[in-house]
Design a protein around this motif. Structure first.
Motif, PDB file in Angstrom:
ATOM      1  N   TYR A 160      17.273 -31.272  10.381  1.00 26.09           N
ATOM      2  CA  TYR A 160      17.407 -32.150   8.935  1.00 26.09           C
ATOM      3  C   TYR A 160      18.644 -31.834   8.534  1.00 26.09           C
ATOM      4  CZ  TYR A 160      12.731 -33.863   9.216  1.00 26.09           C
ATOM      5  OH  TYR A 160      11.404 -34.284   9.582  1.00 26.09           O
TER       6      TYR A 160
ATOM      7  N   PHE B 231      18.648 -37.164   2.703  1.00 27.54           N
ATOM      8  CA  PHE B 231      18.387 -36.335   3.653  1.00 27.54           C
ATOM      9  C   PHE B 231      17.872 -37.248   4.644  1.00 27.54           C
ATOM     10  CE2 PHE B 231      14.037 -37.193   2.102  1.00 27.54           C
ATOM     11  CZ  PHE B 231      12.983 -37.092   3.336  1.00 27.54           C
TER      12      PHE B 231
ATOM     13  N   SER C 283      22.325 -28.005   6.960  1.00 31.42           N
ATOM     14  CA  SER C 283      21.558 -28.445   8.074  1.00 31.42           C
ATOM     15  C   SER C 283      20.608 -27.393   8.075  1.00 31.42           C
ATOM     16  CB  SER C 283      22.315 -28.397   9.308  1.00 31.42           C
ATOM     17  OG  SER C 283      23.470 -29.418   9.367  1.00 31.42           O
TER      18      SER C 283
ATOM     19  N   LEU D 254      13.423 -29.836   1.097  1.00 26.34           N
ATOM     20  CA  LEU D 254      12.985 -30.356   2.484  1.00 26.34           C
ATOM     21  C   LEU D 254      11.589 -30.128   2.796  1.00 26.34           C
ATOM     22  CD1 LEU D 254      15.750 -29.889   5.085  1.00 26.34           C
ATOM     23  CD2 LEU D 254      14.757 -32.109   4.553  1.00 26.34           C
TER      24      LEU D 254
ATOM     25  N   GLU E  81       8.608 -29.416  13.488  1.00 17.48           N
ATOM     26  CA  GLU E  81       7.876 -30.637  13.337  1.00 17.48           C
ATOM     27  C   GLU E  81       6.300 -30.519  13.792  1.00 17.48           C
ATOM     28  OE1 GLU E  81       8.658 -33.905  12.697  1.00 17.48           O
ATOM     29  OE2 GLU E  81      10.540 -33.327  11.894  1.00 17.48           O
TER      30      GLU E  81
ATOM     31  N   ARG F 244      16.492 -36.862   9.349  1.00 23.01           N
ATOM     32  CA  ARG F 244      16.291 -35.878  10.490  1.00 23.01           C
ATOM     33  C   ARG F 244      17.334 -36.464  11.524  1.00 23.01           C
ATOM     34  NH1 ARG F 244      10.836 -36.519  13.425  1.00 23.01           N
ATOM     35  NH2 ARG F 244      11.550 -38.572  13.905  1.00 23.01           N
TER      36      ARG F 244
ATOM     37  N   THR G 204       8.931 -32.929   3.221  1.00 18.47           N
ATOM     38  CA  THR G 204       8.372 -33.396   4.436  1.00 18.47           C
ATOM     39  C   THR G 204       7.124 -32.668   4.937  1.00 18.47           C
ATOM     40  OG1 THR G 204       9.280 -31.566   5.416  1.00 18.47           O
ATOM     41  CG2 THR G 204      10.672 -33.376   5.511  1.00 18.47           C
TER      42      THR G 204
END
Length: 89
Positions: free
Chosen positions: A59, A72, A40, A16, A45, A74, A20
């Motif tokens: 996520y 994956f 999870s 992740l 962010e 959000r 991201t």
């Protein structure tokens, strides 16, 4: 060969973060279902001043038993100050 849960969680967090570019916050849970392991993770962010106004995202990652990322996405956003959790139906 199936990976133990701690390694699956670490793999989900690493993937992740790479995908991201966001800062990791907290691992919220891990559960196995018919498709694989659903993990999870809460991520930052957007940083704000004061930090209680940071925007956090939950996520969900799906891994197979070997730790390969299958999907994956959000699921939810919240401000750090909003600590009340809504019950899912």
């Amino acid at each position: 060969m199936a990976m133990p849960i701690p390694q699956l969680v670490e793999r989900a967090r690493e993937e992740l973060s790479k995908l991201t570019g966001l800062e990791l916050s907290t691992t919220l849970g891990a559960a196995k279902d018919e498709k694989g392991w659903r993990i999870s993770v809460e991520m930052v962010e957007k940083h704000s001043i004061p930090d209680q106004m940071d925007i956090l995202a939950i996520y969900e990652v799906l891994l197979d038993d070997a730790g390969n990322l299958l999907e994956f996405g959000r699921k939810k956003l919240r401000k750090r100050i909003d600590t009340e959790v809504e019950e899912e139906e």
